[in-house]
Design a protein around this motif. Structure first.
Motif, PDB file in Angstrom:
ATOM      1  N   UNK A  49       0.794  -1.233   0.000  1.00 14.07           N
ATOM      2  CA  UNK A  49       0.000   0.000   0.000  1.00 14.07           C
ATOM      3  C   UNK A  49       0.821   1.277   0.000  1.00 14.07           C
ATOM      4  N   UNK A  50       2.139   1.166   0.031  1.00 17.03           N
ATOM      5  CA  UNK A  50       2.954   2.377   0.046  1.00 17.03           C
ATOM      6  C   UNK A  50       4.341   2.126   0.579  1.00 17.03           C
ATOM      7  N   UNK A  51       4.935   3.175   1.137  1.00 18.09           N
ATOM      8  CA  UNK A  51       6.267   3.112   1.727  1.00 18.09           C
ATOM      9  C   UNK A  51       6.109   3.284   3.229  1.00 18.09           C
ATOM     10  N   UNK A  52       6.696   2.385   4.001  1.00 20.19           N
ATOM     11  CA  UNK A  52       6.617   2.434   5.460  1.00 20.19           C
ATOM     12  C   UNK A  52       7.953   2.953   5.974  1.00 20.19           C
ATOM     13  N   UNK A  53       7.895   3.980   6.834  1.00 23.85           N
ATOM     14  CA  UNK A  53       9.103   4.617   7.359  1.00 23.85           C
ATOM     15  C   UNK A  53       9.015   4.776   8.871  1.00 23.85           C
ATOM     16  N   UNK A  54      10.160   4.804   9.523  1.00 22.23           N
ATOM     17  CA  UNK A  54      10.288   5.024  10.963  1.00 22.23           C
ATOM     18  C   UNK A  54      10.672   6.488  11.179  1.00 22.23           C
ATOM     19  N   UNK A  69      -0.208  10.224   6.080  1.00 18.73           N
ATOM     20  CA  UNK A  69       0.273   8.889   6.437  1.00 18.73           C
ATOM     21  C   UNK A  69      -0.754   8.194   7.315  1.00 18.73           C
ATOM     22  N   UNK A  70      -0.546   6.890   7.466  1.00 15.25           N
ATOM     23  CA  UNK A  70      -1.373   6.131   8.399  1.00 15.25           C
ATOM     24  C   UNK A  70      -0.441   5.323   9.291  1.00 15.25           C
ATOM     25  N   UNK A  86       3.244   5.755   3.989  1.00 10.41           N
ATOM     26  CA  UNK A  86       3.042   6.905   3.111  1.00 10.41           C
ATOM     27  C   UNK A  86       2.486   6.365   1.799  1.00 10.41           C
ATOM     28  N   UNK A  87       1.273   6.755   1.452  1.00 14.24           N
ATOM     29  CA  UNK A  87       0.639   6.248   0.249  1.00 14.24           C
ATOM     30  C   UNK A  87       1.050   6.972  -1.017  1.00 14.24           C
ATOM     31  N   UNK A  88       1.260   8.284  -0.951  1.00  9.24           N
ATOM     32  CA  UNK A  88       1.547   9.076  -2.139  1.00  9.24           C
ATOM     33  C   UNK A  88       3.039   9.011  -2.479  1.00  9.24           C
ATOM     34  N   UNK A  89       3.394   8.405  -3.606  1.00  9.37           N
ATOM     35  CA  UNK A  89       4.808   8.281  -3.971  1.00  9.37           C
ATOM     36  C   UNK A  89       5.549   9.607  -4.069  1.00  9.37           C
TER      37      UNK A  89
END
Length: 112
Positions: A49-54, A69-70, A86-89
């Motif tokens: 579903x997107x990019x996951x970041x810490x 973000x979610x 983060x869904x939006x590239x």
């Protein structure tokens, strides 16, 4: 007649974000099958579903509050902050860079 959308820049992909971060002059970024790491700590990875970041908790909360973000309950390495998706590239390069800087900094009271 040419349509303006013909000139729209390509959206970032995980590969393009990784490629840019791997150019880090400190040579502290690595790419593995689990995602992007700094000093052997995971800071970003793609999911369906997107990019996951810490990110720092306050920054993550701000992004979630603005619906950029979610929150993600990551079953991955111990986070220093909060994991968000983060869904939006278009936002991926900036937020992956922020995650790199955040996770790559030494913990308070430790030497770099």
């Amino acid at each position: 007649m040419t349509d303006e959308s013909d000139f729209a820049p390509a959206l970032p992909t995980f590969e393009s974000v990784a490629e840019e971060l791997l150019r880090d002059p400190d040579d502290d970024v690595s790419l593995t099958t689990t995602g992007l790491h700094v000093h052997d700590r995971l800071f970003a990875y793609p999911d369906t579903e997107g990019l996951v970041v810490d990110l720092p908790v306050q920054r993550a909360d701000d992004l979630v509050g603005r619906e950029v973000a979610e929150p993600v309950r990551a079953g991955r390495a111990e986070p220093r902050g909060a994991w968000v998706r983060i869904g939006d590239p278009e936002d991926w390069p900036e937020l992956a860079s922020e995650a790199h800087q955040f996770v790559g900094e030494p913990a308070v009271g430790r030497e770099s």
